[in-house]
Design a protein around this motif. Structure first.
Motif, short mmCIF file in Angstrom:
data_model
loop_
_atom_site.label_atom_id
_atom_site.label_comp_id
_atom_site.label_asym_id
_atom_site.label_seq_id
_atom_site.Cartn_x
_atom_site.Cartn_y
_atom_site.Cartn_z
N GLU A 169 0.85 -1.22 0.00
CA GLU A 169 0.00 0.00 0.00
C GLU A 169 0.87 1.25 0.00
N THR A 170 2.00 1.18 0.70
CA THR A 170 2.90 2.34 0.77
C THR A 170 3.56 2.59 -0.60
N ALA A 171 3.93 1.52 -1.28
CA ALA A 171 4.55 1.67 -2.61
C ALA A 171 3.56 2.32 -3.58
N LEU A 172 2.29 1.93 -3.44
CA LEU A 172 1.27 2.56 -4.31
C LEU A 172 1.05 4.02 -3.91
N ALA A 173 1.23 4.31 -2.62
CA ALA A 173 1.10 5.71 -2.16
C ALA A 173 2.25 6.55 -2.71
N VAL A 174 3.42 5.94 -2.87
CA VAL A 174 4.57 6.65 -3.47
C VAL A 174 4.23 7.06 -4.90
N GLU A 175 3.68 6.09 -5.64
CA GLU A 175 3.31 6.40 -7.04
C GLU A 175 2.22 7.47 -7.09
N ARG A 176 1.22 7.32 -6.21
CA ARG A 176 0.08 8.27 -6.24
C ARG A 176 0.55 9.69 -5.90
N ALA A 177 1.44 9.78 -4.92
CA ALA A 177 1.93 11.11 -4.49
C ALA A 177 2.71 11.78 -5.61
N ALA A 178 3.46 10.99 -6.37
CA ALA A 178 4.23 11.57 -7.48
C ALA A 178 3.30 11.97 -8.63
N VAL A 179 2.36 11.11 -8.94
CA VAL A 179 1.42 11.39 -10.05
C VAL A 179 0.53 12.58 -9.72
N ASP A 180 0.08 12.66 -8.46
CA ASP A 180 -0.87 13.73 -8.08
C ASP A 180 -0.16 15.06 -7.77
N SER A 181 1.18 15.05 -7.75
CA SER A 181 1.89 16.27 -7.38
C SER A 181 1.61 17.40 -8.38
N PRO A 182 1.51 18.63 -7.92
CA PRO A 182 1.30 19.76 -8.84
C PRO A 182 2.51 19.99 -9.76
N SER A 183 3.65 19.43 -9.38
CA SER A 183 4.86 19.61 -10.19
C SER A 183 5.05 18.41 -11.12
N SER A 184 5.27 18.69 -12.42
CA SER A 184 5.41 17.58 -13.38
C SER A 184 6.76 16.88 -13.21
N ASP A 185 7.64 17.48 -12.41
CA ASP A 185 8.98 16.88 -12.25
C ASP A 185 9.05 15.93 -11.05
N THR A 186 7.93 15.76 -10.34
CA THR A 186 7.96 14.86 -9.17
C THR A 186 8.03 13.41 -9.63
N VAL A 187 9.03 12.69 -9.15
CA VAL A 187 9.14 11.25 -9.49
C VAL A 187 9.37 10.46 -8.20
N GLY A 188 8.71 9.31 -8.12
CA GLY A 188 8.85 8.46 -6.93
C GLY A 188 9.02 7.01 -7.35
N THR A 189 9.96 6.33 -6.70
CA THR A 189 10.28 4.94 -7.08
C THR A 189 10.50 4.10 -5.83
N THR A 190 9.87 2.92 -5.81
CA THR A 190 10.18 1.94 -4.77
C THR A 190 11.04 0.88 -5.45
N GLY A 191 12.34 1.03 -5.35
CA GLY A 191 13.23 0.18 -6.15
C GLY A 191 13.79 -1.01 -5.41
N LEU A 192 13.55 -1.07 -4.10
CA LEU A 192 14.17 -2.17 -3.34
C LEU A 192 13.18 -2.63 -2.29
N VAL A 193 12.81 -3.93 -2.35
CA VAL A 193 11.91 -4.51 -1.34
C VAL A 193 12.46 -5.88 -0.95
#
Ligand code: HGY
Ligand code: MN
Ligand code: MN
Length: 413
Positions: A247-271
Motif C-alpha cells: 500500500e505504501t509503494a502505491l502511495a509513493v506512485e500516487r503522491a508523485a502522479v498527483d503532485s502539482p509539479s510535473s517533475d515529481t518522481v517516486g520509485t520503490t526500487g528495493l523490497v
C-alpha cells in the motif's frame, strides 16, 4: 583565443570499450559496485591510463581519484571536471564513464599538443556516485563538499554489515576528515554525462547545458507484522507486513502522479520480504524509496503525504513502521557564467544546444556547493540508462568531449 586541439575519438572509444569489460556481469551489462574487485580493477586501469598520459595522480581517504594537468600557475585554484565509473547492477557502459574518460581524453589531448594552461586542470573520479554499496549516492562528492561528515561516512554499513574502513583498499587508508575540500579549492567544475532521458535525442540536439539538478531524497522503511502460517491464520487475524508495504509503494506512485509539479518522481526500487517463504505470512519487510523533484516544496509535501498514508496502512493492518531518512538534499543551481561559457563554445563548435534540468542526480549536485558548476549532457539512445542497452554514439561522445576540452582550456586561462 586559439581553439583547443580536437580529441582522438577512436582512442576514446577504445577506452570506453576496454573499461566496459571490467564488470561483474557479462556484456552488454556493466556492474561495478564500490570496492568490488571489478571496481578496484577499473580504478587500477584508470590510474594506469592517467599515468601513461603524463598526468599527476593522487587519491583521498574515501577513494576519490584526482588526475592533474599542471598549469603554469599551480598556486591558482584549479579548474575541475569528472564523474564516476561505479555502476549499479546490470547497468550500462556510459553512465558516469563518459565524463571520466571524456575528461581523460581532454587532458591527454591538451598535454600531447603541448598546451599548458595557466590554471591546473583536474579530472576527478568520484567514489560511490551510485548508492548500491552503502545505500547513499554521491558519497565521495558529499564528503568533498562537507555534506557528509567523516563520522557519518565511518558509520555507514553495507548489506553485509561491513564499514568503509573494512572495504577500502589499504592504499586509501587515512583520516576521513581529510577528504573535505577547503572553500575556493576549485575555480569551476564541469561534468560531461549522458542525459539519461530522451529529450536531446528526440529533438535532435547535440548538447544539453544543465541549469538545475533535481533534489533527491531517499528513505529506508521497515514494516513489522506478526507473520504466521499461510494456511492456519484466517484473513481477519493477519498483520501482513508486505501488504502494508505494498500500500505504501502505491502511495509513493500516487503522491508523485498527483503532485502539482510535473517533475515529481517516486520509485520503490528495493523490497526485501522476510521470511520469504510461500507458505509464511510476511512479518519483516524492508523497503527503500527514491523521491525527487526540482521543486523542493512539492517534493516535501508529497513525502509528507506518503508518510501519513504509510502510517494509516500500518494502523489498519496492525503493522509497525520504522521510517528513516537516508538523504534529503536541496537542488543544485548551476552557474550562469559557466552556462554561457558552454553556450559560447557549443555555438563555436556548431553544436545545437539547449538549456535543461537534470532529473538524475550527479556529483555536480554536491560540487555546486563548493564551486561554480554546470553539466554538459549528450544524447543517449531512447534516453535509456541504468540498463545494459544504455548507449551513446561515438559521434555524440566526441562532440561532448571536444566541447568539454574547449571549456576547460578557456576556464583555465
Ligand atoms: O540515481 C541517479 O540519479 C544517479 O544515476 N545515480
Ligand atoms: Mn547512475
Ligand atoms: Mn551517473
Amino acid at each position: 583565443m586559439s581553439a583547443a586541439p580536437d580529441i582522438n575519438p577512436d582512442r576514446l572509444h577504445a577506452d570506453l570499450a576496454e573499461l566496459a569489460t571490467l564488470s561483474a556481469h557479462p556484456a552488454p551489462a556493466v556492474t561495478r559496485v564500490l570496492f568490488s574487485k571489478e571496481d578496484l580493477a577499473a580504478r587500477e586501469w584508470l590510474v594506469g591510463k592517467a599515468k601513461a598520459a603524463g598526468l599527476d595522480v593522487r587519491h583521498d581517504a574515501v577513494g576519490n581519484l584526482f588526475f592533474t594537468l599542471n598549469g603554469s600557475d599551480p598556486g591558482l585554484p584549479a579548474v575541475a571536471t569528472g564523474s564516476h565509473t561505479d555502476a549499479i547492477p546490470n547497468a550500462g557502459a556510459y553512465d558516469g564513464v563518459v565524463g571520466v574518460l571524456g575528461g581523460l581524453e581532454a587532458l591527454r589531448t591538451l598535454r600531447e599538443n603541448g598546451v599548458t594552461p595557466r590554471r591546473s586542470i583536474e579530472l576527478i573520479m568520484f567514489t560511490a556516485e551510485e548508492p548500491t554499496r552503502f545505500g547513499i549516492g554521491c558519497l565521495g562528492s558529499r564528503m568533498l563538499a562537507g555534506t557528509t561528515s567523516a563520522e557519518e561516512a565511518a558509520s555507514l554499513r553495507d548489506a553485509d554489515g561491513r564499514s568503509l574502513d573494512e572495504l577500502r583498499p589499504a592504499a586509501y587508508a587515512g583520516d576521513l576528515a581529510s577528504v573535505i575540500l577547503p572553500t575556493g579549492f576549485y575555480q569551476a567544475f564541469v561534468e560531461l554525462h549522458i542525459e539519461q532521458g530522451p529529450m536531446l535525442e528526440k529533438q535532435g540536439i547535440d548538447i544539453g547545458i544543465v541549469t538545475r539538478i533535481a533534489a533527491p531524497a531517499a528513505f529506508r522503511l521497515r514494516f513489522t507484522g506478526s507473520g504466521g502460517h499461510a494456511g492456519a491464520v484466517l484473513m481477519p487475524d493477519r498483520h501482513d507486513a508486505f501488504l502494508a508495504a505494498a500500500e505504501t509503494a502505491l502511495a509513493v506512485e500516487r503522491a508523485a502522479v498527483d503532485s502539482p509539479s510535473s517533475d515529481t518522481v517516486g520509485t520503490t526500487g528495493l523490497v526485501e520480504v522476510r521470511p520469504g517463504a510461500i507458505n509464511s505470512i510476511p512479518c519483516d519487510v524492508r523497503m527503500e524509496i527514491d523521491f525527487r523533484d526540482t521543486d523542493v516544496d512539492a517534493r516535501d509535501a508529497a513525502i509528507d503525504q506518503i508518510r501519513s498514508e504509510a502510517d494509516a496502512a500500518c494502523g489498519r493492518r496492525g503493522v509497525t513502521l520504522e521510517w528513516s531518512c537516508i538523504n534529503i538534499d536541496p537542488p543544485a543551481i548551476c552557474d550562469e557564467a559557466l552556462v554561457e561559457c558552454a553556450e559560447k563554445h557549443a555555438a563555436a563548435l556548431g553544436c545545437g544546444h539547449t538549456r535543461m534540468i537534470s532529473r538524475a542526480y550527479h556529483d555536480s549536485l554536491f560540487m555546486a556547493r563548493i564551486c561554480p558548476t554546470t553539466m554538459l549532457f549528450i544524447p543517449c539512445r531512447n534516453g535509456w540508462s541504468h540498463r545494459p542497452d544504455e548507449y551513446a554514439s561515438p559521434e555524440a561522445i566526441a562532440k561532448g568531449t571536444n566541447l568539454l576540452t574547449r571549456m576547460l582550456l578557456d576556464l583555465a586561462r
